[in-house]
Design a protein around this motif. Sequence first.
Motif, PDB file in Angstrom:
ATOM      1  N   HIS A  63      -8.072 -18.279  -4.135  1.00 43.75           N
ATOM      2  CA  HIS A  63      -7.195 -17.467  -4.988  1.00 43.75           C
ATOM      3  C   HIS A  63      -6.264 -16.612  -4.139  1.00 43.75           C
ATOM      4  O   HIS A  63      -6.313 -15.374  -4.190  1.00 43.75           O
ATOM      5  N   ALA A  89      -4.350 -13.514  -5.495  1.00 42.20           N
ATOM      6  CA  ALA A  89      -5.080 -12.354  -6.006  1.00 42.20           C
ATOM      7  C   ALA A  89      -5.377 -11.292  -4.947  1.00 42.20           C
ATOM      8  O   ALA A  89      -5.916 -10.240  -5.284  1.00 42.20           O
ATOM      9  N   TYR A 102     -14.160 -10.226  -6.740  1.00 40.10           N
ATOM     10  CA  TYR A 102     -14.274 -11.682  -6.776  1.00 40.10           C
ATOM     11  C   TYR A 102     -15.671 -12.078  -7.235  1.00 40.10           C
ATOM     12  O   TYR A 102     -16.660 -11.523  -6.769  1.00 40.10           O
ATOM     13  N   VAL A 114      -3.879  -5.766 -10.382  1.00 43.33           N
ATOM     14  CA  VAL A 114      -4.321  -7.099 -10.775  1.00 43.33           C
ATOM     15  C   VAL A 114      -3.084  -7.954 -11.021  1.00 43.33           C
ATOM     16  O   VAL A 114      -2.090  -7.472 -11.564  1.00 43.33           O
ATOM     17  N   VAL A 115      -3.139  -9.198 -10.603  1.00 42.19           N
ATOM     18  CA  VAL A 115      -2.003 -10.096 -10.765  1.00 42.19           C
ATOM     19  C   VAL A 115      -1.658 -10.240 -12.243  1.00 42.19           C
ATOM     20  O   VAL A 115      -2.538 -10.477 -13.077  1.00 42.19           O
ATOM     21  N   ASN A 148      -3.354 -12.495 -15.271  1.00 39.55           N
ATOM     22  CA  ASN A 148      -4.799 -12.665 -15.168  1.00 39.55           C
ATOM     23  C   ASN A 148      -5.436 -11.903 -16.335  1.00 39.55           C
ATOM     24  O   ASN A 148      -5.999 -10.824 -16.169  1.00 39.55           O
ATOM     25  N   GLU A 201       2.204  -7.579  -9.940  1.00 39.00           N
ATOM     26  CA  GLU A 201       0.889  -6.981 -10.155  1.00 39.00           C
ATOM     27  C   GLU A 201       0.978  -5.880 -11.203  1.00 39.00           C
ATOM     28  O   GLU A 201       1.930  -5.099 -11.205  1.00 39.00           O
TER      29      GLU A 201
END
Length: 165
Positions: free
Chosen positions: A25, A28, A88, A123-124, A127, A158
């Motif tokens: 990822h 991320a 993660y 956070v992206v 997502n 983000e």
Amino acid sequence: MEIRILHTEDASVYQDIRLEALKNHPEAFGSSYEEEVHFSIDVFNNRLMNKDNFTFGAFEKNQLVGVVTLIVEQKNKMKHRGNIVAMYVKPKYRGRGIAQKLMKETINQAIMLKEIEQIYLAVVSGNEGAINLYQLLGFEIYGIDKKALKVNGIYYDEELMVRFI
């Protein structure tokens, strides 16, 4: 399921899950697999020894399946802030509430530190699963960092989030 702070004896399994996250990822994380794959075990050991960072691990049957880190700001004017980074969970273990348990432990750690009044994370955009979880836990979006990351020529925005304690 056991959630606990990782220590130096966990450095090797932490290195493995960190590299997996970066490889699978890349959009991320601010760091990249190509950078960290060359880091010695000492780098990961030092991360876990840093008294201003708290890296939590989720273990299932003694296997590290998820991680998240709380970084406590050290500058006098910013000591009231904490930052959550590097969340993660291995794909096979998603959908079991592990991310939520990791986040709750991290938030509880921030609360216990007394000085922290607000917790930040990024956070992206897109997502939705992560964004929904963070909102469920009291985080609010306060801005968007346009083109925050560039991976293989593709830009990613983000969502910037905060939770006040």
